[in-house]
Write an enzyme that holds these catalytic residues in place. Structure first.
Site, PDB file in Angstrom:
ATOM      1  CB  SER A 529      -0.950  -0.064   1.186  1.00 48.28           C
ATOM      2  OG  SER A 529      -2.124   0.607   0.875  1.00 48.28           O
ATOM      3  CG  HIS A 671      -5.611  -2.577   0.508  1.00 47.27           C
ATOM      4  ND1 HIS A 671      -4.918  -2.194  -0.601  1.00 47.27           N
ATOM      5  CD2 HIS A 671      -5.111  -1.843   1.536  1.00 47.27           C
ATOM      6  CE1 HIS A 671      -4.055  -1.254  -0.275  1.00 47.27           C
ATOM      7  NE2 HIS A 671      -4.147  -1.029   1.027  1.00 47.27           N
TER       8      HIS A 671
END
Ligand code: GCU
Length: 690
Positions: A529, A671
């Site tokens: 990320s 994610h």
């Protein structure tokens, strides 16, 4: 006769006063209170008035930390206990001097006097009187009849603030109703007007997705906090709509117009309903607020775009070969990413040095040696990275390694309670985002797997370089790049991602200079990320890194910006302004004007191997856009004779692509950084790092 004169004199006086009042449209404001009032009038308020073309005399008379009781006592004693300063005509503040409140009140014919109590007391109704009543009496006696006395409503603290919190369960949501009720009660009791900053702050917190908060403990930050406060103060005092001036007043501390508009909107609604906050969010989830633009998840709505060609020089001429790529074009591209996206970083500092402070040769039952190394940025030892290294025991030569920026602290990496935590300089981050428990994110870092495959694992906490919230670039190592007297980055100077990448390079310095067990020539950056964005940017700039892996790095990481799928340049600058240099704001809703796109970030890693990992459920990060960066970086790899991906077609989930110096997979799920991802990365590393 005398009476006639008296009468005539009075009439003349009245006339002259009326004329004078008509001619003089300056508003004279004195803010009485403590430090919060001084901040309120000195930061963005003068600029707001100026933008609206409203002449103003601003001054403050404050006693630090004082509440109404203390202020009343001081006022009545006549003591010179207030710090007083006034904004003079030439735009500078007079030197602060100690005065009595009576003297401050006598200094001008004030139109407005605001009163403010200590911020914790603002939520305790029983603390307000008799102090406020006494203070009011004192002020009214010494000011014109027409004076407007206003109650300056303060705000609930940042969550996790360590001060004064017991009564509110460490939650600003609990503190707000008491501030609102208290201010309402006393405004009604004494017929006071209100400057409802507390309500505006509460509305902003609930309406707008921010990373971190706009307050530090009890103080407003210098960016959105200061702006919102000025907008509220301005509208409360003038009755003019604060939203009308957000174009005219764009201070360098808040160049993002979405943030200015949101702050002014909260100010405006607070002035309409001073004791009740307004929720203006769209209710579409944390990151998809209407203010920041709803994300597009429809592939058919991805606009047509033309990508800049990494192999065309800025002057339009083609890059002729490796020599020109390495000697000229790479520099051009780096400069564009630095000045327009991430910001320039300084060189390493004089006196950088290292200290091993902890060593455990028996980590994981003897499988590895764990160390903690302090990488001091200079000889002052003020700041350092606490690098945590795990090196497999019993290897023949120095170990290849992964270097990962962790986003929750070294302690979150593993349950081993010998891991040091927290460091003093990390507290500010933990207080805002919470303290992790040992091993909280261990599922992100399968250390035994990594070590058993013969790799060292090196990690440090982002906040060692820069805490991750919008504070107007005040904390962390930002000042390392400032010239004397500078307090804020230039529009092309580093945001957090550059600061974190800079830290990764300092770790590389250490690997080269301070140890022999890790093979400094075989280190891959890796990150998930925001740390995946950083992993790419660190490797793009620092060619000592042998490889780069970005996991779910998304917008401003691997994903093509021009696709505007999921998170956009507008959204990311609005929610995470601290990550980038301020020039990046120019490209909100204006991606086609970007002189680069993210495939060129990938190209900057060439000819070193690069791997991009996506997740099907991570649409916010635009998995297809992450893949396309590899596709469009291939021309640079081809120049080196590497074929890149086996196919330009976006693969299905669970069909990883291991190509020539490029790897890609998209997995099922969300994610995250998972065991499946690590398996792929380790397989890829086996080809290039061993
Ligand atoms: C948010 C942000 C992303 C970022 C992610 C993360 O979702 O919008 O750009 O990658 O946080 O760092 O976890």
């Amino acid at each position: 006769m005398r009476n006639v004169y008296k009468l005539l004199f009075a009439a003349a006086l009245l006339l002259s006063q009326t004329l004078f009042a008509q001619k003089d449209d300056t508003i004279r404001i004195l803010a009485v209170g403590n430090g919060l009032s001084a901040e309120a009038v000195t930061r963005d308020l003068p600029g707001y008035f100026e933008a609206a073309g409203q002449k103003v005399v601003l001054a403050y008379a404050v006693r630090l930390s004082s509440d109404y009781a203390k202020q009343a006592e001081l006022a009545r004693s006549g003591a010179e206990g207030f710090s007083y300063s006034k904004l003079s005509g030439n735009g500078t503040w007079t030197e602060e001097r100690k005065v009595s409140l009576a003297a401050a009140l006598a200094d001008e014919k004030w139109d407005i006097v605001s009163l403010q109590t200590q911020s914790a007391q603002a939520a305790r109704r029983e603390s307000i009187d008799p102090g406020l009543g006494q203070l009011l009496k004192f002020v009214r006696k010494r000011t014109p009849k027409s004076v407007r006395i206003m109650y300056f409503q303060t705000w609930p603290y940042a969550n996790q603030s360590t001060k004064h919190w017991m009564a509110f369960g460490h939650n600003n949501v609990n503190m707000y109703p008491q501030i609102a009720a208290t201010s309402k009660e006393f405004c009604e009791k004494y017929s006071l007007e209100v400057i409802p900053v507390g309500t505006a702050i509460r509305s902003l917190r609930t309406s707008f997705s921010m990373q971190g908060d706009i307050t530090y403990g009890d103080h407003l930050n210098k960016t959105m906090g200061a702006y919102l406060c000025a907008a509220t103060f301005f509208e409360a005092v003038t009755g003019l709509d604060a939203r009308d001036y957000t174009d005219a007043y764009a201070p360098y501390t808040l160049e993002n117009h979405v943030r200015r508009e949101m702050a002014a909107k909260c100010a405006h609604y607070a002035c309409l309903k001073p004791f009740e906050f307004t929720n203006m969010s769209s209710g579409t989830g944390t990151y998809g607020s209407v203010e920041a633009g709803l994300p597009n998840y429809d592939e058919t709505l991805v606009p047509q775009y033309t990508l800049p060609d990494p192999l065309v020089m800025n002057d339009g001429s083609p890059v002729k070969g490796i020599e020109q790529w390495e000697g000229e074009r790479r520099e051009e591209l780096l400069e564009l990413f630095r000045s327009e996206v991430y910001g320039h970083s300084p060189a390493r500092r004089e006196g950088q040095h290292y200290k091993i402070v902890k060593e455990d040769p028996n980590a994981f039952g003897g499988m590895a040696t764990r160390r903690e190394v302090l990488i001091y940025f200079d000889s002052s030892e003020d700041r350092y990275i606490r690098l945590m290294t795990y090196v497999p025991n019993g290897l023949e030569g120095p170990a290849p390694a992964f270097l990962l920026l962790n986003t929750s602290g070294n302690a979150s990496v593993n349950e081993d309670t010998n891991i040091s935590y927290p460091d003093e300089h990390q507290l500010i981050q933990y207080e805002i985002h919470g303290f992790p428990y040992y091993g909280q994110y261990r599922h992100f870092y399968p250390l035994e797997l990594i070590l058993s495959r013969g790799y060292a694992f090196l990690t440090f906490f982002k906040s060692d370089c820069d805490p991750d919230f919008d504070d107007g670039f005040q904390n962390g190592i930002h000042p390392y790049i400032y010239k004397e007297g500078q307090t804020f980055p230039e529009p092309d100077q580093w945001g957090s991602i550059s600061a974190w990448a800079w830290g990764m390079s300092r770790v590389m310095d250490y690997l080269e200079e301070g140890q022999t067990e890790v093979n400094a020539a075989k280190v891959s950056t890796i990150g998930h990320s925001r740390a995946g964005k950083t992993a790419l940017w660190a490797a793009a700039q620092d060619t000592r890194f042998a490889m780069a892996i970005s996991n779910c790095s998304g917008c401003s990481g691997a994903a093509i910006a021009r696709r505007r799928y999921g998170q956009t340049v507008r959204q990311i600058n609005t929610t995470f302004p601290q990550w980038f240099c301020r020039n990046y704001i120019k490209y909100m809703d204006n991606e086609d004007a970007l002189p680069v796109d993210q495939h060129e970030l990938v190209a900057l890693i060439a000819p070193r191997p690069v791997y991009v990992g996506s997740a099907a459920g991570d649409r916010w990060a635009d998995p297809k856009g992450e893949f396309l960066s590899l596709v469009h970086a291939q021309s640079v790899y081809a120049m080196y004779g590497y074929s890149g991906l086996p196919s330009d077609e976006w693969p299905d989930v669970r069909h990883p692509m291991i190509g020539d110096h490029m790897g890609y997979h998209i997995r099922l799920g969300r994610h995250s950084l998972t065991g499946y991802d690590w398996d792929r990365y380790l397989d890829f590393a086996d080809i290039y790092l061993k």
